[in-house]
Every structure is written in C-alpha cells, then in structure tokens.
Write a protein that holds these residues in place. Structure first.
Motif, PDB file in Angstrom:
ATOM      1  N   UNK A 188      -2.499  85.328 -11.490  1.00 37.15           N
ATOM      2  CA  UNK A 188      -1.326  85.817 -10.565  1.00 37.15           C
ATOM      3  C   UNK A 188      -0.130  84.560 -10.904  1.00 37.15           C
ATOM      4  N   UNK A 189       1.088  84.727 -10.497  1.00 35.73           N
ATOM      5  CA  UNK A 189       2.416  83.930 -10.702  1.00 35.73           C
ATOM      6  C   UNK A 189       2.369  83.084  -9.690  1.00 35.73           C
ATOM      7  N   UNK A 190       2.177  81.647  -9.587  1.00 35.80           N
ATOM      8  CA  UNK A 190       2.645  81.069  -8.671  1.00 35.80           C
ATOM      9  C   UNK A 190       4.585  80.954  -8.346  1.00 35.80           C
ATOM     10  N   UNK A 257      -8.157  76.867 -14.623  1.00 34.72           N
ATOM     11  CA  UNK A 257      -6.759  76.891 -15.166  1.00 34.72           C
ATOM     12  C   UNK A 257      -5.591  76.584 -14.263  1.00 34.72           C
ATOM     13  N   UNK A 258      -6.090  75.612 -13.357  1.00 32.91           N
ATOM     14  CA  UNK A 258      -4.723  75.134 -12.305  1.00 32.91           C
ATOM     15  C   UNK A 258      -3.787  74.701 -13.000  1.00 32.91           C
ATOM     16  N   UNK A 259      -3.897  74.072 -14.283  1.00 37.77           N
ATOM     17  CA  UNK A 259      -3.149  73.188 -14.935  1.00 37.77           C
ATOM     18  C   UNK A 259      -1.932  74.357 -15.321  1.00 37.77           C
ATOM     19  N   UNK A 260      -2.099  75.779 -15.361  1.00 36.48           N
ATOM     20  CA  UNK A 260      -0.929  76.641 -15.325  1.00 36.48           C
ATOM     21  C   UNK A 260      -0.024  76.720 -14.572  1.00 36.48           C
ATOM     22  N   UNK A 261      -0.344  76.055 -13.466  1.00 37.61           N
ATOM     23  CA  UNK A 261       0.987  75.988 -12.106  1.00 37.61           C
ATOM     24  C   UNK A 261       1.659  74.653 -12.535  1.00 37.61           C
ATOM     25  N   UNK A 262       1.505  73.817 -13.457  1.00 37.78           N
ATOM     26  CA  UNK A 262       2.305  72.944 -13.947  1.00 37.78           C
ATOM     27  C   UNK A 262       3.242  73.258 -14.693  1.00 37.78           C
ATOM     28  N   UNK A 263       3.182  74.381 -15.422  1.00 37.13           N
ATOM     29  CA  UNK A 263       4.385  74.855 -16.372  1.00 37.13           C
ATOM     30  C   UNK A 263       5.661  75.391 -15.894  1.00 37.13           C
TER      31      UNK A 263
END
Length: 263
Positions: A188-190, A257-263
């Motif tokens: 899902x998208x932040x 993949x919490x790192x995906x929220x940093x991009x």
C-alpha cells in the motif's frame, strides 16, 4: 472514532451523546461542532439523542473548548468480533485506507508543525488544493456502513481499528495469544501527508508505524482463500483496500520493506 471502535466488535452503532465544555458559549462555534457531530452520526447511521453543554468560566481561554462523546451499539452474542478461535496462521490481512491521520498522533503533529515554523493557513506542501491545517484535519473515515455490509459475507474473523499505537500495537489486540502478522509495506502507498510528517519531523519508519495509521485506518482478518472476494466486495462499496499481509504463528507485528516509505 467511537463508531469505528464499535464496528470492530461487530456492533451496529445505535446512538451517540456529546459533551461540549467551554469558558463562555459561542453559539456559532457550538453550532459548527454539533453540525459536524450530526454529519458523523448520519454517516454511521446512528442517532444523536442529546448531550451536555457546560460553561465553566476561568477554566478555558477565550475560544477554547473541550469535546467528548460516547456511542452505544448492539450485536448478537454469536456475531461478536473477534472470532478468536477461528483465526489461524495463513489468514489474510486486509488494509482499508484511511483519510489521513484520523484522530491520533496529534501531539507529534503539533510538535512537527511548531518546530518547523509551518503556517497552518498556507497551502499544504503535499496538497496545494487546501491549507496545511485543513489537510491535517481531514475528517476521520467512518467505516461503519460498508463494514456492516461486509460482515454479512460471514468471512471476516476480526477487525482492528488503527488508532493510538498505530499498526504495531492495534493489530495484536484482535489476535489469539502467541500469533502475530507479517505485513509488506510495499503493498500500500504511504499517503503524502505521512511522507511529509516523516520528512519534516525526522520520524523513522518504525516510529511512524507505531504512532500513525500510515494510510491504513482499518484492518480485516479473513481466510486466505476468501481474501479476493472480500477485497472485490469492499472495492465495489467504495473502499480503497488491499491485501497487506498474513497472520503468522509468531507474536508481534513484522513489517517488511519499511525502507520503501523513505522514497
């Protein structure tokens, strides 16, 4: 928030009462507040049957007020949620989109706004169609009507309302002891408002997941082989919903993949 807390028990909201306290009553201000409460009751299909308005000079500064309320609902005993004894590893975790921060994390939000010197009346950096204040105060999504309808499918084993404590503390409350969930942050998208808060406040992903709903206001636990059916039904009803994870035999909430929220 009150009616969403009821639906996770499988209960239909029946009526709501409010409490409004201020130093000196402003009729226009109070009317605006009650108008908003009435709209929420309309969305939830419950009645606003009364409340209390209190003037307490000296306890509130001019223009300030305190607001509280509660709601009563009803459910047959054999329809109560969560159905703990039916939940098992491998069940699907569905995430239903939020409309914004809802009503949680505002101590941190105010700190981020104050420390950054942001003007609440200026256009929101992440949404130039409204002011920052309006964007941060987007009304909480009320899930009652659609979720009551979905419960009739008889596939929902549990619902978790993502409030204070975020994803990591609310989901375990509806699971059997010893079980947990594995979530995939890429499913899902932040939403932009949360990306902005994370960036401005230097809030790391783990803390975001513990403080905010991060775009998921309600979670449903359903059998894996019925997940697509429930997703299709709630999508048809107008919800933005996706399969975000799986129930596991290990306690706690693991978010991949919490790192995906940093991009």
């Amino acid at each position: 928030m009150c009616v969403n807390d009821l639906i996770v028990q499988g209960a239909e909201p029946l009526f709501f009462l409010d409490y409004f306290a201020t130093g000196k009553l402003s009729v226009d201000q109070a009317a605006d507040v009650v108008r908003g409460i009435a709209e929420g009751c309309k969305q939830a299909g419950c009645a606003l049957i009364g409340g209390e308005t209190a003037e307490m000079p000296g306890l509130y500064r001019p223009g300030e007020y305190d607001l509280a309320g509660f709601c009563v609902g009803a459910v047959e005993r054999d329809r109560l949620l969560p159905r703990i004894d039916t939940i098992q590893p491998g069940d699907a975790v569905l995430g239903i989109a939020s409309s914004g921060p809802h009503s949680n994390g505002y101590s941190l939000i105010r700190r981020i706004v104050d420390d950054g010197g942001h003007d609440l009346g200026a256009p929101a950096p992440f949404d130039d169609g409204q002011s920052l204040g309006e964007a941060l105060l987007t009304p909480t999504r009320i899930y009652v009507t659609n979720m009551l309808s979905a419960l009739k499918l008889d596939q929902v084993k549990a619902l978790a309302h993502i409030t204070g404590g975020g994803l990591t503390e609310n989901i375990p409350r509806v699971l059997p002891e010893g079980m947990g969930v594995h979530l995939d942050a890429t499913t899902w998208e932040l939403p932009p408002v949360f990306r902005w808060l994370a960036d401005q406040g230097g809030v790391v992903p783990d803390e975001m997941a513990r403080t905010f709903n991060c775009g998921v206001g309600m979670v449903a636990i359903v059998p894996a082989d019925e997940a697509e059916k429930v997703v299709a039904y709630l999508t048809y009803k107008g919800e933005k919903i996706s399969r975000i994870g799986t129930v596991t035999a290990d306690a706690g909430v693991e978010i991949e993949d919490l790192a995906a929220w940093r991009t």
